[in-house]
Design a protein around this motif. Structure first.
Motif, PDB file in Angstrom:
ATOM      1  N   ASN A   8      86.734 -40.307   8.845  1.00 38.39           N
ATOM      2  CA  ASN A   8      88.146 -40.048   9.096  1.00 38.39           C
ATOM      3  C   ASN A   8      89.278 -40.884   9.136  1.00 38.39           C
ATOM      4  O   ASN A   8      89.177 -41.892   9.732  1.00 38.39           O
ATOM      5  CB  ASN A   8      88.386 -39.216  10.413  1.00 38.39           C
ATOM      6  N   ARG A  46      89.290 -36.945   5.068  1.00 32.72           N
ATOM      7  CA  ARG A  46      88.296 -36.808   6.114  1.00 32.72           C
ATOM      8  C   ARG A  46      86.995 -36.183   5.369  1.00 32.72           C
ATOM      9  O   ARG A  46      87.276 -35.531   4.193  1.00 32.72           O
ATOM     10  CB  ARG A  46      88.699 -35.752   7.169  1.00 32.72           C
ATOM     11  N   SER A 174      82.137 -30.757  10.764  1.00 27.84           N
ATOM     12  CA  SER A 174      83.164 -31.748  11.501  1.00 27.84           C
ATOM     13  C   SER A 174      83.838 -31.298  12.837  1.00 27.84           C
ATOM     14  O   SER A 174      84.008 -32.160  13.704  1.00 27.84           O
ATOM     15  CB  SER A 174      84.159 -31.913  10.555  1.00 27.84           C
TER      16      SER A 174
END
Length: 323
Positions: A8, A46, A174
């Motif tokens: 990230n 990300r 995620s």
């Protein structure tokens, strides 16, 4: 638990060189090189991946350009939600906009020009999974340089369904670990995504007629019996077809014809019954979400709707029942 890769890069003012350095450090990726002048502007990225399937999202406040050199021949989806970006694929340049996405093999992707205020999203799918789905669908060898048609309509049609599955993947890798913690859900996702691509997007084999086979009632029963015996394991429709000695396409056609349900629907109903049994036998303080996830249902809202459709009551009602 199946391993998950998450990297990230929070939005920050970065130069193109700093972005490339982050890719090298955090992802071990040396494929990108800056081409544009090295201005400092807001950028975010990300990535989240599991078992070769990977989703990514990113944004850039300024226009940027990178050359790309990726050795993998896995397939990549490119989507845009803000302005645009342009990809170099072989000798062609394709514009990715909110209404037009793109799919290509990674090794054909040689450059990207990102538009100012771009908000991008993408997804990677292992070529081996697609080849397996093609063989099971078309029952023939797959050309070495098999490709999908690059441009995809993102306003309607099968690409929209794929986008929904990509969002499902992102939410459950995620934003949580539900997909990785449920082998049944992960196996189902992989099969569903690859078959949706192969059977609905245009590609090198699209002009070839799908084989049509009649199979015997004994083979249908063999597939159904296999599902009944193994539905608590992460089996797929492909496993059911293999147990019956037929192709996935033939199994699908004949399940619909004789049982009025798809093989996937049949397997899902067995798993819903497994959830119901566990809920009735569980203590009232047990977690509905944990029990559902064990059976491959990782989205609690969708699961509750399917459960009520199947049994006429909410899962909470059966959890409160005494066996």
């Amino acid at each position: 638990m199946t391993g998950i890769l998450i990297a990230n890069l929070n939005e920050a003012p970065l130069t193109a060189a700093e972005i490339v350095q982050w890719f090298s450090t955090e992802k071990g990726c040396e494929a990108y090189r800056p081409v544009s002048s090295d201005c400092r502007a807001l950028f975010s990225f990300r990535v989240h991946a599991i078992d070769g399937f990977g989703g990514w999202s990113g944004s850039s406040s300024a226009a940027r350009e990178f050359s790309v050199d990726i050795e993998s021949d896995d397939f990549m989806f490119f989507l845009e939600h803000g302005t645009y970006y342009q990809l170099s694929i072989g000798d062609a340049r394709h514009l990715v906009t909110p209404s037009c996405g793109l799919v290509t093999s990674a090794d054909r992707y040689s450059g990207v020009s990102i538009g100012s205020a771009s908000v991008a999203e993408g997804f990677c799918v292992p070529r081996s999974v697609i080849v397996d789905a093609l063989v099971k669908t078309y029952e023939r060898a797959v050309p070495t340089r098999f490709e999908f048609d690059p441009l995809q309509n993102m306003t309607s049609g099968p690409a929209v369904q794929l986008l929904n599955l990509i969002r499902f993947f992102k939410e459950n890798t995620s934003d949580s670990t539900d997909l990785a913690m449920s082998p049944i859900a992960l196996a189902s996702f992989k099969e569903m995504f690859s078959l949706l691509m192969v059977q609905n997007l245009r590609h090198s084999l699209s002009e070839i007629d799908l084989p049509v086979h009649a199979i015997t009632p004994r083979q249908i029963k063999r597939a159904a019996d296999f599902a009944t015996a193994h539905f608590a394991m992460p089996i797929t429709v492909s496993d059911m077809a293999a147990a019956a000695g037929v192709s996935t396409g033939a199994l699908h056609q004949n399940f619909r014809r004789f049982l009025n349900v798809t093989p996937m629907g049949y397997l899902q109903q067995l798993r819903l019954e497994g959830v119901r049994r566990d809920l009735i036998e569980a203590s009232p303080s047990s977690s509905i979400a944990e029990i559902a996830r064990r059976w491959g249902f990782v989205h609690l809202g969708r699961f509750s709707h399917k459960y009520r459709t199947a049994f006429g009551v909410l899962p909470s009602v059966d959890l409160a029942r005494q066996p």
